[in-house]
Design a protein around this motif. Structure first.
Motif, PDB file in Angstrom:
ATOM      1  N   THR A 958       2.781  -9.595   1.113  1.00 17.52           N
ATOM      2  CA  THR A 958       3.651 -10.080   0.035  1.00 17.52           C
ATOM      3  C   THR A 958       3.334  -9.354  -1.272  1.00 17.52           C
ATOM      4  OG1 THR A 958       3.369 -12.214   1.117  1.00 17.52           O
ATOM      5  CG2 THR A 958       4.568 -12.200  -0.945  1.00 17.52           C
ATOM      6  N   ALA A 959       2.054  -9.141  -1.522  1.00 19.38           N
ATOM      7  CA  ALA A 959       1.658  -8.462  -2.771  1.00 19.38           C
ATOM      8  C   ALA A 959       2.168  -7.029  -2.770  1.00 19.38           C
ATOM      9  CB  ALA A 959       0.142  -8.496  -2.913  1.00 19.38           C
ATOM     10  N   LEU A 960       2.088  -6.371  -1.609  1.00 22.50           N
ATOM     11  CA  LEU A 960       2.626  -5.008  -1.512  1.00 22.50           C
ATOM     12  C   LEU A 960       4.118  -5.022  -1.818  1.00 22.50           C
ATOM     13  CD1 LEU A 960       0.924  -3.565   1.708  1.00 22.50           C
ATOM     14  CD2 LEU A 960       0.658  -2.726  -0.614  1.00 22.50           C
ATOM     15  N   GLU A 961       4.791  -5.996  -1.234  1.00 21.25           N
ATOM     16  CA  GLU A 961       6.238  -6.076  -1.386  1.00 21.25           C
ATOM     17  C   GLU A 961       6.609  -6.264  -2.854  1.00 21.25           C
ATOM     18  OE1 GLU A 961       9.734  -5.548  -0.487  1.00 21.25           O
ATOM     19  OE2 GLU A 961       8.287  -5.469   1.148  1.00 21.25           O
ATOM     20  N   GLN A 962       5.806  -7.060  -3.567  1.00 20.41           N
ATOM     21  CA  GLN A 962       6.147  -7.355  -4.959  1.00 20.41           C
ATOM     22  C   GLN A 962       5.508  -6.397  -5.955  1.00 20.41           C
ATOM     23  OE1 GLN A 962       5.623 -11.392  -6.098  1.00 20.41           O
ATOM     24  NE2 GLN A 962       6.752 -12.201  -4.352  1.00 20.41           N
ATOM     25  N   GLY A 963       4.736  -5.456  -5.442  1.00 21.47           N
ATOM     26  CA  GLY A 963       4.133  -4.477  -6.352  1.00 21.47           C
ATOM     27  C   GLY A 963       3.042  -5.053  -7.229  1.00 21.47           C
ATOM     28  N   LYS A 964       2.306  -6.061  -6.735  1.00 24.23           N
ATOM     29  CA  LYS A 964       1.167  -6.612  -7.500  1.00 24.23           C
ATOM     30  C   LYS A 964      -0.059  -5.783  -7.114  1.00 24.23           C
ATOM     31  CE  LYS A 964       3.103 -10.409  -9.340  1.00 24.23           C
ATOM     32  NZ  LYS A 964       3.192 -11.702  -8.718  1.00 24.23           N
ATOM     33  N   TRP A 965      -0.250  -4.675  -7.808  1.00 24.07           N
ATOM     34  CA  TRP A 965      -1.237  -3.685  -7.329  1.00 24.07           C
ATOM     35  C   TRP A 965      -2.673  -4.178  -7.495  1.00 24.07           C
ATOM     36  CZ3 TRP A 965       1.730  -1.370  -4.412  1.00 24.07           C
ATOM     37  CH2 TRP A 965       3.017  -0.988  -4.802  1.00 24.07           C
ATOM     38  N   ASP A 966      -2.931  -4.865  -8.595  1.00 25.13           N
ATOM     39  CA  ASP A 966      -4.293  -5.389  -8.779  1.00 25.13           C
ATOM     40  C   ASP A 966      -4.669  -6.289  -7.617  1.00 25.13           C
ATOM     41  OD1 ASP A 966      -5.365  -4.315 -10.966  1.00 25.13           O
ATOM     42  OD2 ASP A 966      -4.476  -5.730 -12.380  1.00 25.13           O
ATOM     43  N   ARG A1061       6.213   3.382   5.181  1.00 23.02           N
ATOM     44  CA  ARG A1061       7.359   3.732   6.034  1.00 23.02           C
ATOM     45  C   ARG A1061       8.587   2.926   5.610  1.00 23.02           C
ATOM     46  NH1 ARG A1061       5.053   2.744  10.850  1.00 23.02           N
ATOM     47  NH2 ARG A1061       3.904   4.688  10.741  1.00 23.02           N
ATOM     48  N   ARG A1062       8.355   1.649   5.322  1.00 18.47           N
ATOM     49  CA  ARG A1062       9.486   0.811   4.909  1.00 18.47           C
ATOM     50  C   ARG A1062      10.104   1.307   3.612  1.00 18.47           C
ATOM     51  NH1 ARG A1062       8.591  -5.043   3.696  1.00 18.47           N
ATOM     52  NH2 ARG A1062      10.596  -4.885   2.646  1.00 18.47           N
ATOM     53  N   LEU A1063       9.219   1.682   2.683  1.00 17.68           N
ATOM     54  CA  LEU A1063       9.732   2.145   1.390  1.00 17.68           C
ATOM     55  C   LEU A1063      10.577   3.399   1.561  1.00 17.68           C
ATOM     56  CD1 LEU A1063       6.612   1.628  -0.929  1.00 17.68           C
ATOM     57  CD2 LEU A1063       8.649   0.230  -0.805  1.00 17.68           C
ATOM     58  N   LEU A1069      11.911   5.453  -3.521  1.00 17.86           N
ATOM     59  CA  LEU A1069      10.923   6.489  -3.871  1.00 17.86           C
ATOM     60  C   LEU A1069      10.079   6.066  -5.077  1.00 17.86           C
ATOM     61  CD1 LEU A1069      12.390  10.047  -3.446  1.00 17.86           C
ATOM     62  CD2 LEU A1069      11.259   8.574  -1.836  1.00 17.86           C
ATOM     63  N   LYS A1070      10.713   5.373  -5.997  1.00 17.75           N
ATOM     64  CA  LYS A1070       9.966   4.975  -7.197  1.00 17.75           C
ATOM     65  C   LYS A1070       8.821   4.039  -6.786  1.00 17.75           C
ATOM     66  CE  LYS A1070      10.666   3.547 -11.915  1.00 17.75           C
ATOM     67  NZ  LYS A1070      11.639   3.542 -12.986  1.00 17.75           N
ATOM     68  N   ASP A1071       9.147   3.043  -5.934  1.00 18.79           N
ATOM     69  CA  ASP A1071       8.112   2.121  -5.468  1.00 18.79           C
ATOM     70  C   ASP A1071       7.049   2.852  -4.666  1.00 18.79           C
ATOM     71  OD1 ASP A1071       9.583   0.237  -6.674  1.00 18.79           O
ATOM     72  OD2 ASP A1071      10.423  -0.656  -4.854  1.00 18.79           O
ATOM     73  N   LEU A1072       7.466   3.830  -3.916  1.00 16.88           N
ATOM     74  CA  LEU A1072       6.522   4.607  -3.097  1.00 16.88           C
ATOM     75  C   LEU A1072       5.515   5.321  -4.008  1.00 16.88           C
ATOM     76  CD1 LEU A1072       5.806   5.642  -0.199  1.00 16.88           C
ATOM     77  CD2 LEU A1072       7.192   7.642  -0.733  1.00 16.88           C
ATOM     78  N   GLY A1073       6.042   5.910  -5.085  1.00 20.42           N
ATOM     79  CA  GLY A1073       5.153   6.609  -6.017  1.00 20.42           C
ATOM     80  C   GLY A1073       4.149   5.654  -6.648  1.00 20.42           C
ATOM     81  N   CYS A1074       4.644   4.491  -7.089  1.00 19.81           N
ATOM     82  CA  CYS A1074       3.747   3.473  -7.673  1.00 19.81           C
ATOM     83  C   CYS A1074       2.692   3.054  -6.669  1.00 19.81           C
ATOM     84  CB  CYS A1074       4.547   2.240  -8.061  1.00 19.81           C
ATOM     85  SG  CYS A1074       5.288   2.383  -9.658  1.00 19.81           S
TER      86      CYS A1074
END
Length: 1416
Positions: A958-966, A1061-1063, A1069-1074
Motif C-alpha cells: 500500500t505504501a508503494l502504491e501511495q508513494g509514501k517513500w519514508d 513492472r506495474r508502473l 514513468l513519473k512514479d517509476l522515477g520517484c
C-alpha cells in the motif's frame, strides 16, 4: 500562591560569642519592626531597609538572675515588648522614639532631584526611626514560662506549673488569680453536659498556645501531646467560665498556629505531620479538616525521618502556612493543604555532585510585611560542637536569614479570579503571563506551543491562547520607585481583561501602568495620594479603575472610579460615599459588588458618561443585601463575586434572557462556598415594568453551601454557544483536594430534561500544578511552579563551600499549564453521563491538543485498572474505549497509548479496544498508513512472525502504491528484521525522517550515475554497466549490502520488481522515477532484464498521452494564423521548424542571448548535450521557469487531450530580476523577426511544460538510453520534440545490432503516432515531418533481423571536457546553481560523505527550480 525568589539574604549581625547568637525573632503587629532575642540581649530591627536600630544588653548580674531570654511578644500598638526568661520572669520594655525629627537612616537625594521632600508622612515612610529601649517592669511568675500570647489589651502567659495568667500590659496581674488548667472541663463537643472530663492530672501544663480572634478562644497543646481548644463561655475570664474541647486522636502535638481568616488550627505533631482542625459551627466539636504531610511517593528517603514539627507559621494574609521540623528544612503549604515548596528534596537537599547537604535548621521564624519576606533565625546542624571546632565559619553560626517571596495577586485581591491572566506580585515588581501587550493585537505572533484558539463570540475580552501560553518567561514589570519609596509595601494589584494595563496599591494611593506605552501614571498631587488608603482592593472596568478607599482628611469611606486615560487626579474621579468600610470589591459585567464591614453586600451599576470634555463613570446603588445572619465575623469572608451561574441552566426558565442575567452572589466564607440566587418565585417575573432595572432588583434566596475547603473561585461572564459546558461552569481550587468544577448538564437536542436529573454536577479532579487562572474555552489551567538552579559548581575552593549560594539553590518561578479536560470526561463517564461527556468533548474537539486529551484519559484508566491488585467490579476501560470510538482519532489514540505503555498491559488494553489485527486493517482501509505502521510494531510483539510479515507485506504494498517513500524504507528494514530473526526487538522509528517528496525526483541527491564511455569499440564481453548507486543514507542503505542473496532480500526484491513492472505497464514513468530515486531501486539493471517484456511500449499513442498528462506537458498546437498559409502550400516552414533544422540559426540565437544572459546559467545545459546539438531553442529562450510563464498562451483545440494547458510549476521561483527581461526583449528585436515569426516562437515556448518536468524527462531518457529501451527513448524524444534525440536513436539502431522485435515495435508505434497526429493532434505534424527522412531509413533497416544477444549499449554523445573537479565546487561558483557538464567518465564519483554535507544545500536549490546531476 507563594513562591520563593532568588537566594536568601544574610543580615549583618554583630558577631559576638556564641552566647550572643540570636535565638528568637518576632515581628510587631504592623510588621515594620522585628524583635530579635539572644541569650542576654534584645535587638530591634527595621524591616525596610533591614537594619539594626537599637540593642538592649542585659548586665551579667541580672542576666544570671533572670536566665537567658526565651520569647518575645509585642503590644498591639507596638509601644511595648514583653520578654520571657528561662527562670520565670517577664521583662517589660518600653519603646520610645527619641526626641524630635531625628532618624537613624534617611534617604539622601542629589540636588535638584524631583523627590518629594516636603510631603506628609515622608519621613516616617522612608527613614528608619531612632528608637530607645527601656526596661520598665519585671514580673516574677515563679515557674518556667512555656508560652506568651498577646490578647487584645492583656497578655496571656502559660507556665510550667499548669497555671494560666492574665497580665495587664502595665505589668499588673489584673487582680484576678491565675487559672489552673487542670480545673478546666474538657469534652468532645460543647453540647455534652457541663461536667466534662477534667484533664485530671496534676502535672499537665500548656506547652504552646495561640489566640484565635474569629473563634474567640485558644488553641492549646499540652505537655503530654494532647491538643485542644479553650473558649470562654461568657465574657468573664475565670476557670468556671472556660470550657475546652479536644479531639481524641491527637496524642503527639508539639506546637500550634491559628488562621483567623479561615478559622483553622494547625497542630504540629511529633510524627512530622501537621493536623489542621476547624470547629464545627453547630456542635462546637473539633473536626479534622486536612493533614499536611510529606508522601513516600515524593520524598521516599526522608518522608518519615523529618523529626517532630518544630514551628508552624501562617502568612500575614492567611493564605499559606510555613512548617519546619526538628531535623531541619521547611515546607510551604496553601491554606487547604496543597504543597508549594519543600526544601527536603531536589536541589535544596543535594549538591550538583549528588552528595547530601545538611538541611537548614530553623530555630525561629516570623513573616515580614505582606508576606514578601520570611525572617529566619538559622542554626546549621548541632551548633555548639561545630562552633568551637571551626570558629571562622560564619555561615554555620546562627544568624538572621531573609527569604524572599513572590505571591499571587489572588491572595489579596480575589476579584482577579474572573481574569484569564496570571499576575504575581513581588516586593517591587510584578510578573505577568500575558506576553507582550503590543502583540495581543495579533495573537499568532507570539505563539510557540499551540495555535491560537478561535476566539469566542464576545472574544474581545479574551486574549488569544497563544498570548497567554506564548512562552515560558514572565513579563516582569518593575514598580515605579517614586511610588514605592513612600508607599511600600504593595498591598493589591490588578490587571485588566486584555492584559494591557496594571494597577498597584501600596500603603497610600495607587498607581497604574500601561504595557503598551511602558509608562507609569502617578498622582500629580502627592497630598491626594497620601490622603487615601485603599481598603477593599481594586478592579478594572473597561478603561476605568474601580476602588474602595478611606479618605483620611474627611474621615469618610468612599467608592471611587478613575479613568485610565486622564491624568491621575481626584478632579477626574467619580466619588460615591459609603456607609461602612469596604472589605472586598468585585466587578461583573456592568455591576460592582461590594462587601462591607457591617456584613452587608451592596450592588452598584456602573456606566460610562461623557459630560463635556471629561469622560467619567457614573455609579448608582442597585440593591443592598444584609448577610449578618449568616456571617459570624466580616473578616471571615475571603471573596465575594457576582456570577451568571445558577442551579437552573436556562432551559427550565420561561425567558432565556433570565438565564443570562441570573446573577448569583458567590461568597467564600472561611473556605465554605456559599451561593445566593435571585428569588424568582415572586410575581416580579410576570410584571413587564417600564423600569429596566426592575428585573435586577429581584430579592435573593437564602444562601446554599456549594463546597467546602475552597481557596479560589473562577467564573466568566462570556458566552459561547459552542462551549456552554465550559463557560457556564464554576471552577474551584480546593488546595490538597485538587480542583472541582460545577458543571451544567444540558439535555440533548433541546429535549425536555428529566425532572429527576440534576441540572448541575460537582466533579472533583486532581491536577499537578497549583491553579492560578483558568482558560475557560481552551480547557486549560494556568499556574506557576518554583524551579531551582544550582550554582555550587562555581565555588570549588573548600573555603567557599560555606557560601549561601552553595548551601541554597537559586529559586526562580516558572510558568506552567495543564489540561484538565480528560479528568472531567472521565468523571462524567464514571457517573454514567456519557452523553454529557460526548457533548463536552465534541465542543472541544477543535482544540489542538484534543488528541492528547483522549490519549491521557485512556492511558490513566488503563494504568490504574491493569495494575490494580484487587479485581475491579465495574471497570471503566471498556466505557472509555467505547467513548473514544466516537471520534475519528480513535485508531491513532489507541496505538499512541499502547506505544507509551509497557508491554505487560497490552493484553488488557486490546481486550477492551479490539484486536490489533482488526485495527490494523481499519487503518489500511482509512488510508492512515503511519498509524498502521505503529500497529505493526504492536502486532510484531503480540503475534508470531508469520502474521506480522503478512501484515507488513500488505502495508508495504500500500505504501508503494501511495508513494509514501519514508514508510517504504522503514518497511524494508522491518521485513529484513523479521526475516533475520530480529523480531524480538521492534524496529525503532528514526527520529529525523527525510521529508518525502513525491512531486519531484530526489535522484540527484541520492545517487550519482556514471555513463559508460563511448562504447562503439567496446566488445560485448567486456561491457558492463559501470554504475555506482550511492544509496539514500537511511534504513534502506543496508538493503543493498553483500548478503542480499538471502531469501528475505529476495522476497523484498520480488515485491519491488512487481511494483516497478506495474508502473511501467500503466505508463506511470513519473512514479517509476520517484520510486527508483527514493528507494535506491536499481532501475537500469532491471530495465535491461525487462527490455523485451515489461519495458516494451505497447501503445505509443497511449504512452504519449499519459506522459503529457503526468508531466503537465502541453500538447503542441498550431496557431490559427499559420493554419491558413504556411502548412497548406508547403512552401514556407514555421520559424520554429527552421530553427529546429538549421544549426546556424541556433548558434546565432544563442550568441545573442548568451551575451545578455551570461550570468544566468541554465541548469538544463548538460542534458541537451546528450544530443549533437549544443543548445536547443528551449534552453536558449528559457533561462528560468518564469520565462516560460511569460510566453504562456491558452490552448484551444479539439479533443480534450489537447486542452491540458501548460501548467507551469508555480512553486518554483527563479532568481531572475526585472533587468533580465529587458535584455531578452532587446535580443528579440535584434533578430528582427516578423510578427508571425514571433508568434511561432512564442507558440513553441507555450508548448513546453514546466522546467522541473523537462529535467525529469531528460533524466528518464538517459536511464532508458543506458538500459537500451529505445522505444521509450523515442516516446520521450517525441514529447520533447527534439529531432536530435530521434536522430541519435536511429544512429544507434543503424550502428549496432538491435533486437528485431524492438525495431518493428518502434516502426509500428511511430506510424500509429502519425495517424493519431493527423486525426487528433495536428500540433505534432510539423515535428513528424522533420523526422520523416530518418524514419524512412529506419524502415529500410527493419528488414534485416538481428540477434538480441548482440546488443551493446552505446554512449550518448561525447564526454565533454572536465570543467570542475567536484559538483559541489561548481555549484558554489555558478550563478544560478547549475552544474557544468560533469566529470570525465570513470572519474571519481562524489563520495558519500561529501554528498551528505551537500545535501542541505541541494535541497535548497531544488526549491529554486534548479536540478543538478553529477554525470561521471
Amino acid at each position: 500562591m507563594y513562591f520563593l525568589s532568588g537566594w536568601p539574604k544574610r543580615l549583618l549581625c554583630p558577631v559576638g560569642s556564641p552566647a550572643e547568637a540570636p535565638v528568637h525573632v518576632q515581628s510587631d503587629p504592623q510588621r515594620t519592626l522585628l524583635a530579635v532575642l539572644a541569650a542576654a540581649r534584645l535587638s530591634i530591627w527595621f524591616s525596610r531597609p533591614s537594619v539594626l536600630i537599637v540593642t538592649y544588653k542585659e548586665l551579667a548580674k541580672s542576666s544570671s538572675q533572670f536566665g537567658p531570654y526565651k520569647q518575645a511578644e509585642w503590644r498591639p500598638d507596638s509601644t511595648m515588648i514583653a520578654v520571657s526568661t528561662a527562670n520565670g520572669y517577664i521583662l517589660f520594655f518600653h519603646i520610645t522614639s527619641t526626641r524630635g525629627d531625628k532618624y537613624l537612616y534617611e534617604p539622601v537625594y542629589p540636588k535638584g532631584s524631583p523627590q518629594m521632600k516636603g510631603t506628609p508622612h515622608f519621613k516616617e515612610e522612608q527613614c528608619a526611626p531612632a528608637l530607645t529601649l527601656e526596661m520598665k517592669k519585671v514580673l516574677d511568675l515563679q515557674a518556667p514560662i512555656t508560652s506568651l500570647q498577646s490578647v487584645l489589651e492583656d497578655l496571656l502567659v502559660a507556665t510550667a506549673d499548669g497555671q494560666l495568667h492574665l497580665i495587664h500590659w502595665e505589668g499588673m496581674t489584673n487582680g484576678k488569680k491565675a487559672i489552673n488548667i487542670s480545673t478546666v472541663p474538657f469534652s468532645l463537643d460543647l453540647q455534652s453536659s457541663r461536667a466534662g472530663s477534667f484533664l485530671g492530672f496534676a502535672d499537665v501544663h500548656i506547652r504552646d498556645m495561640e489566640y484565635c480572634a474569629t473563634l474567640d478562644g485558644f488553641a492549646v497543646v499540652f505537655n503530654d501531646g494532647k491538643v485542644g481548644f479553650i473558649t470562654p463561655v461568657s465574657s468573664r475570664f475565670t476557670a468556671e467560665q472556660l470550657h475546652g474541647v479536644w479531639p481524641q486522636d491527637v496524642v503527639d502535638g508539639t506546637c500550634v498556629a491559628v488562621n483567623n481568616k479561615y478559622r483553622l488550627m494547625a497542630f504540629g505533631c511529633a510524627s512530622g505531620s501537621v493536623q489542621v482542625y476547624t470547629i464545627d459551627n453547630t456542635t462546637g466539636a473539633m473536626l479534622l479538616s486536612h493533614k499536611l504531610e510529606l508522601t513516600a511517593k515524593q520524598y521516599p528517603d526522608i518522608w518519615n525521618k523529618t523529626g517532630a514539627v518544630k514551628l508552624v507559621r501562617w502568612s500575614p494574609d492567611n493564605s499559606v502556612v510555613m512548617v519546619t521540623w526538628e531535623g531541619g528544612g521547611f515546607s510551604l503549604w496553601s491554606v487547604f493543604g496543597a504543597q508549594l515548596i519543600c526544601t527536603l528534596g531536589g536541589d535544596f537537599a543535594y549538591r550538583s555532585d549528588g552528595t547530601k547537604k545538611d538541611p537548614l535548621m530553623i530555630n525561629s521564624m516570623s513573616w515580614g510585611a505582606e508576606g514578601y519576606h520570611l525572617w529566619v533565625i538559622s542554626g546549621f546542624g548541632s551548633q555548639n560542637t561545630e562552633l568551637e571546632s571551626e570558629p571562622k565559619s560564619i555561615v554555620k553560626q546562627p544568624g538572621i536569614l531573609l527569604f524572599q517571596f513572590i505571591k499571587s495577586a489572588l491572595t489579596v485581591n480575589p476579584c482577579m479570579s474572573n481574569q484569564e491572566q496570571v499576575l504575581l506580585q513581588g516586593e517591587d515588581r510584578l510578573y505577568l503571563n500575558c506576553g507582550d501587550a503590543s502583540q495581543t493585537q495579533n495573537p499568532r505572533s507570539s505563539s510557540v506551543h499551540y495555535k491560537p484558539s478561535s476566539l469566542a463570540e464576545g472574544g474581545f475580552e479574551s486574549q488569544g491562547l497563544s498570548t497567554l501560553l506564548g512562552h515560558r518567561h514572565w513579563h516582569v514589570v518593575q514598580i515605579s520607585n517614586t511610588y514605592l519609596e513612600s508607599n511600600w509595601p504593595i498591598r493589591f494589584s490588578a490587571i485588566d481583561k486584555l492584559g494591557q494595563n496594571i494597577a498597584v496599591v501600596g500603603k497610600f494611593g495607587f498607581a497604574h501602568y500601561s504595557l503598551i506605552t511602558k509608562k507609569w501614571k502617578l498622582f500629580g498631587n502627592i497630598t491626594q495620594e497620601q490622603n487615601m488608603i485603599v481598603t477593599g482592593g481594586l478592579a478594572w472596568w473597561n478603561d476605568f479603575i474601580v476602588l474602595a478607599c478611606y479618605n483620611i482628611s474627611d474621615r469618610q469611606e468612599e467608592l471611587r472610579v478613575y479613568l485610565r486615560t486622564s491624568n491621575l487626579d481626584n478632579a477626574f474621579a467619580h466619588v460615591t460615599k459609603a456607609q461602612a468600610e469596604t472589605l472586598l470589591l468585585s466587578v461583573f459585567r456592568d455591576m460592582v459588588v461590594v462587601f462591607r464591614a457591617d456584613c452587608s453586600i451592596c450592588l452598584y451599576s456602573i456606566e460610562r458618561k461623557s459630560e463635556g470634555p471629561n469622560t467619567t463613570a457614573g455609579i448608582q446603588v442597585l440593591q443592598e443585601v444584609s448577610m449578618s445572619r449568616y456571617i459570624p465575623h466580616p473578616f471571615l469572608v475571603v471573596s465575594v463575586t457576582l456570577t451568571s451561574v445558577s442551579t437552573e441552566n436556562g432551559i427550565t426558565l420561561k425567558m432565556p434572557q433570565q438565564a443570562r442575567d441570573a446573577e448569583s452572589i458567590m461568597l467564600n466564607l472561611a473556605g465554605q462556598l456559599i451561593m445566593m440566587q435571585r428569588d424568582r418565585s415572586g410575581p416580579q417575573i410576570r410584571e413587564k415594568d417600564s423600569n429596566p432595572n426592575q428585573r435586577k432588583l429581584l430579592p435573593f434566596c437564602p444562601p446554599v453551601v456549594l463546597a467546602q475547603s475552597v481557596e479560589n473561585v473562577w467564573t466568566t461572564c462570556r458566552a459561547n454557544k459552542q462551549k456552554r459546558h465550559l463557560l457556564e461552569a464554576l471552577w474551584l481550587s480546593c488546595g490538597g483536594a485538587g480542583m472541582k468544577v460545577w458543571l451544567p448538564l444540558f439535555p440533548r437536542d433541546h429535549r425536555k430534561p428529566h425532572s429527576f436529573l440534576s441540572q448541575r454536577i460537582m466533579l472533583p479532579f486532581h491536577i499537578n500544578i497549583y491553579p492560578l487562572a483558568v482558560l475557560f474555552e481552551d480547557a486549560l489551567v494556568l499556574g506557576a511552579v518554583n524551579d531551582t538552579v544550582l550554582y555550587d559548581s562555581l565555588y570549588t575552593r573548600s573555603s567557599a563551600r560555606e557560601q549561601l549560594e552553595v548551601l541554597f539553590p537559586f529559586c526562580v518561578v516558572e510558568r506552567t499549564s495543564q489540561i484538565y479536560l480528560h479528568h472531567i470526561l472521565r468523571q462524567l463517564l464514571v457517573r454514567n453521563l456519557g452523553e454529557q461527556a460526548l457533548l463536552l468533548a465534541q465542543s472541544c474537539s477543535t482544540l489542538p491538543y484534543f488528541p492528547h486529551v483522549l490519549e491521557l484519559m485512556l492511558h490513566e484508566v488503563l494504568e490504574e485498572e491493569a495494575t490494580s491488585r484487587e479485581p475491579i467490579p465495574d471497570p471503566l476501560l471498556p466505557t472509555v474505549a467505547k467513548f473514544i470510538t466516537e471520534f475519528p482519532l480513535f485508531l491513532q489514540t489507541v496505538v499512541h497509548c499502547a506505544r507509551k505503555t509497557e508491554y505487560a498491559l497490552w493484553n488488557y488494553l486490546f481486550a477492551a479496544v479490539g484486536n490489533p489485527k482488526d485495527l490494523f486493517e481499519e487503518c489500511l482501509m482509512a488510508q492512515d498508513l503511519d498509524t498502521a505502521a505503529s500497529y505493526l510494531i504492536i502486532l510484531q510483539n503480540m503475534e508470531v512472525p508469520a502474521v506480522s510479515r503478512q501484515h507488513a507485506t500488505l502495508l508495504f504494498n500500500t505504501a508503494l502504491e501511495q508513494g509514501k517513500w519514508d514508510l517504504c524504507r522503514h518497511m524494508i528494514r522491518f521485513l529484513k528484521a523479521i526475516g533475520s530473526g530480529e523480531s524480538e526487538t521492534p524496529p525503532s522509528t528514526p527520529t529525523a525522517q527525510e521529508p518525502s517528496s513525491s512531486g519531484g525526483f530526489e535522484f540527484f541527491r541520492n545517487r550519482s550515475i556514471s555513463l559508460s564511455q563511448s562504447a562503439d569499440n567496446v566488445p560485448a564481453s567486456k561491457f558492463s554497466l559501470q554504475k555506482t548507486l550511492s544509496m539514500p543514507s537511511g534504513p534502506s542503505g543496508k538493503r543493498w549490502s553483500k548478503d542480499s542473496d538471502c531469501a528475505e532480500n529476495m522476497y523484498i526484491d520480488m515485491m519491488l520488481w512487481r511494483h516497478a513492472r506495474r508502473l511501467l505497464e500503466e505508463v506511470r514513468l513519473k512514479d517509476l522515477g520517484c520510486f527508483a530515486a527514493q528507494l535506491g531501486f536499481e532501475l537500469i539493471s532491471w530495465l535491461c532484464k525487462e527490455r523485451a517484456r515489461a519495458a516494451r511500449v505497447d501503445n505509443f499513442v497511449i504512452a504519449l498521452k499519459r506522459l503529457h498528462k503526468d508531466f503537465l506537458w502541453p500538447l503542441p498546437i498550431i496557431p490559427a494564423s499559420s493554419l491558413s498559409s504556411p502548412f497548406k502550400n508547403g512552401k514556407l516552414r514555421t520559424v520554429g521548424e527552421q530553427l529546429l533544422k538549421s544549426q546556424s540559426a541556433d548558434r546565432f540565437l544563442n550568441l545573442e542571448l548568451d551575451a545578455g544572459l551570461s550570468n544566468v546559467q541554465r541548469s538544463q545545459s548538460w542534458l541537451s548535450n546528450i544530443g549533437p546539438t549544443h543548445h536547443e531553442i528551449d534552453t536558449a529562450l528559457s533561462p528560468g521557469p518564469q520565462m516560460q510563464e511569460a510566453f504562456l498562451s491558452p490552448l484551444s483545440n479539439k479533443g480534450d487531450e489537447c486542452s491540458i494547458g501548460s501548467a507551469t510549476d508555480l512553486t518554483e521561483s527563479s532568481s531572475m530580476v526585472d533587468g533580465d527581461w529587458t535584455v531578452v526583449d532587446e535580443n528579440f528585436s535584434t533578430l528582427s523577426l516578423t510578427q508571425s515569426e514571433l508568434e511561432h516562437i512564442s507558440m513553441e515556448l507555450a508548448s513546453k511544460g514546466p522546467h522541473k518536468s523537462q529535467v525529469q524527462l531528460r533524466y528518464l531518457l538517459h536511464i532508458f538510453m543506458e538500459a537500451g529501451c529505445l522505444d521509450w527513448c523515442i516516446v520521450i524524444g517525441l514529447i520533447l520534440r527534439e529531432s536530435s534525440i530521434i536522430n541519435q536513436i536511429l544512429v544507434i539502431i543503424q550502428t549496432t545490432e538491435v533486437d528485431g522485435e524492438m525495431l518493428q515495435n518502434i516502426k509500428t508505434g511511430l506510424h500509429a503516432v502519425d495517424r493519431w497526429a493527423s486525426a487528433d493532434c495536428p500540433g505534432y505534424k510539423p515535428f513528424l515531418n522533420i523526422i520523416k527522412p530518418q524514419l524512412q531509413k529506419l524502415s529500410e533497416t527493419t528488414e534485416e533481423q538481428v540477434h538480441p544477444e548482440a546488443f551493446q549499449p552505446v554512449t550518448v554523445g561525447k564526454a565533454p571536457e572536465q570543467t570542475s573537479p567536484r559538483a559541489e565546487e561548481s555549484r558554489g561558483s555558478s550563478g544560478h546553481g547549475s552544474i557544468p557538464q560533469g566529470e570525465v567518465a570513470g572519474g571519481g564519483v562524489v563520495s558519500r560523505k561529501e554528498e551528505n554535507t551537500a545535501r542541505a544545500e541541494e535541497e535548497e536549490t531544488f526549491q529554486d527550480g534548479t536540478y543538478d546531476c553529477c554525470v561521471s
